[in-house]
Design a protein around this motif. Structure first.
Motif, PDB file in Angstrom:
ATOM      1  N   ALA A   1      -1.376  42.037  17.411  1.00  0.00           N
ATOM      2  CA  ALA A   1      -2.368  43.091  17.218  1.00  0.00           C
ATOM      3  C   ALA A   1      -3.247  42.750  16.024  1.00  0.00           C
ATOM      4  O   ALA A   1      -2.742  42.398  14.951  1.00  0.00           O
ATOM      5  CB  ALA A   1      -1.687  44.430  16.987  1.00  0.00           C
TER       6      ALA A   1
ATOM      7  N   ASP B   1      -5.757  44.303  13.278  1.00  0.00           N
ATOM      8  CA  ASP B   1      -5.970  45.635  12.727  1.00  0.00           C
ATOM      9  C   ASP B   1      -6.936  45.595  11.554  1.00  0.00           C
ATOM     10  O   ASP B   1      -7.160  44.556  10.949  1.00  0.00           O
ATOM     11  CB  ASP B   1      -4.648  46.298  12.340  1.00  0.00           C
ATOM     12  CG  ASP B   1      -3.813  45.491  11.357  1.00  0.00           C
ATOM     13  OD1 ASP B   1      -4.375  44.917  10.406  1.00  0.00           O
ATOM     14  OD2 ASP B   1      -2.587  45.447  11.538  1.00  0.00           O
TER      15      ASP B   1
ATOM     16  N   PRO C   1      -3.678  51.394   9.189  1.00  0.00           N
ATOM     17  CA  PRO C   1      -4.605  50.409   9.773  1.00  0.00           C
ATOM     18  C   PRO C   1      -4.847  50.713  11.260  1.00  0.00           C
ATOM     19  O   PRO C   1      -3.924  51.092  11.991  1.00  0.00           O
ATOM     20  CB  PRO C   1      -3.870  49.082   9.598  1.00  0.00           C
ATOM     21  CG  PRO C   1      -2.946  49.313   8.452  1.00  0.00           C
ATOM     22  CD  PRO C   1      -2.525  50.763   8.561  1.00  0.00           C
ATOM     23  N   ALA C   2      -6.078  50.567  11.678  1.00  0.00           N
ATOM     24  CA  ALA C   2      -6.457  50.813  13.076  1.00  0.00           C
ATOM     25  C   ALA C   2      -6.311  49.526  13.868  1.00  0.00           C
ATOM     26  O   ALA C   2      -6.880  48.497  13.490  1.00  0.00           O
ATOM     27  CB  ALA C   2      -7.896  51.311  13.151  1.00  0.00           C
ATOM     28  N   VAL C   3      -5.552  49.582  14.957  1.00  0.00           N
ATOM     29  CA  VAL C   3      -5.435  48.417  15.835  1.00  0.00           C
ATOM     30  C   VAL C   3      -6.758  48.272  16.578  1.00  0.00           C
ATOM     31  O   VAL C   3      -7.224  49.190  17.249  1.00  0.00           O
ATOM     32  CB  VAL C   3      -4.252  48.542  16.812  1.00  0.00           C
ATOM     33  CG1 VAL C   3      -4.270  47.400  17.820  1.00  0.00           C
ATOM     34  CG2 VAL C   3      -2.942  48.566  16.042  1.00  0.00           C
TER      35      VAL C   3
ATOM     36  N   THR D   1      -5.547  43.608  20.945  1.00  0.00           N
ATOM     37  CA  THR D   1      -4.305  42.860  21.081  1.00  0.00           C
ATOM     38  C   THR D   1      -4.620  41.539  21.770  1.00  0.00           C
ATOM     39  O   THR D   1      -5.306  41.514  22.795  1.00  0.00           O
ATOM     40  CB  THR D   1      -3.266  43.661  21.890  1.00  0.00           C
ATOM     41  OG1 THR D   1      -3.028  44.898  21.199  1.00  0.00           O
ATOM     42  CG2 THR D   1      -1.962  42.910  22.011  1.00  0.00           C
TER      43      THR D   1
ATOM     44  N   SER E   1     -14.269  45.616  17.137  1.00  0.00           N
ATOM     45  CA  SER E   1     -13.968  46.422  15.951  1.00  0.00           C
ATOM     46  C   SER E   1     -14.858  47.657  15.902  1.00  0.00           C
ATOM     47  O   SER E   1     -14.384  48.775  15.677  1.00  0.00           O
ATOM     48  CB  SER E   1     -14.176  45.605  14.677  1.00  0.00           C
ATOM     49  OG  SER E   1     -13.292  44.528  14.624  1.00  0.00           O
TER      50      SER E   1
END
Length: 152
Positions: A53, A55, A63-65, A68, A135
C-alpha cells in the motif's frame, strides 16, 4: 494497475536485461514499512508477489492509502528525481517478494547508456504522473465534500 507501471509492458526485453542484472531478491513480511515519506530515496523495487500500500501523511489523521501495488509493478519513483526523497510511504499489506534495485547503480547505467536511460526515464515519469493523479483523486475522495469529481 496500468501498463505504465508494469516493467514487462514498459520496458522492451533488451532494456529489461541490463536492469535485471542489477536486481536482488528480497522479501518483506506483512506490516513492514518499506519507506517513509520525506526520507532519502536510494532504491526501488518491482513487486513479484504480494501487495504493497502506498500512503500519504495527512495532518491530524492516519496516513491515507493512495493505491495498492501488486505483481510486476514499480514500487518507488522518487529515487529518479532530485531531491531524492520519498513522496509517499509504503507498507507491505501481505507477504511480499520483490526485486530490489540500488538507485545509484541504475542511475549510473542510465548515464552510461543514453538509450537505456531514456527508456527508464519515460517509464519512471509515467509511473510518477499516474501516482500523482491517483493521490489527488484518493485525497479528494476522502476529504473533499463531494468526492473527487473524477469525471472533470
Amino acid at each position: 494497475m496500468t501498463s505504465a507501471t508494469t516493467m514487462t509492458t514498459a520496458l522492451p526485453a533488451d532494456q529489461r536485461e541490463p536492469l535485471m542484472r542489477l536486481a536482488r531478491e528480497v522479501a518483506f513480511e506483512t506490516g513492514t514499512r518499506l519507506f517513509e515519506e520525506g526520507r532519502r530515496a536510494d532504491r526501488f523495487w518491482i513487486v513479484r508477489t504480494g501487495t504493497v500500500a502506498l500512503d500519504a501523511r495527512v495532518p491530524g489523521r492516519r496516513p491515507a492509502v493512495i493505491r495498492t501495488l501488486g505483481h510486476g509493478e514499480l514500487l518507488g519513483w522518487s529515487w529518479h528525481f532530485p531531491p531524492y526523497l520519498w513522496q509517499l510511504g509504503a507498507e507491505a499489506t501481505s507477504p511480499v517478494r520483490a526485486w530490489e534495485f540500488d538507485a545509484g547503480a541504475v542511475l549510473a547505467l542510465c548515464a552510461a547508456d543514453p538509450g537505456f536511460g531514456r527508456t527508464i526515464a519515460v517509464w519512471v515519469g509515467r509511473v510518477a504522473a499516474e501516482r500523482l493523479h491517483a493521490s489527488r483523486v484518493r485525497l479528494l475522495d476522502l476529504y473533499a465534500p463531494y468526492g473527487s469529481g473524477d469525471l472533470i
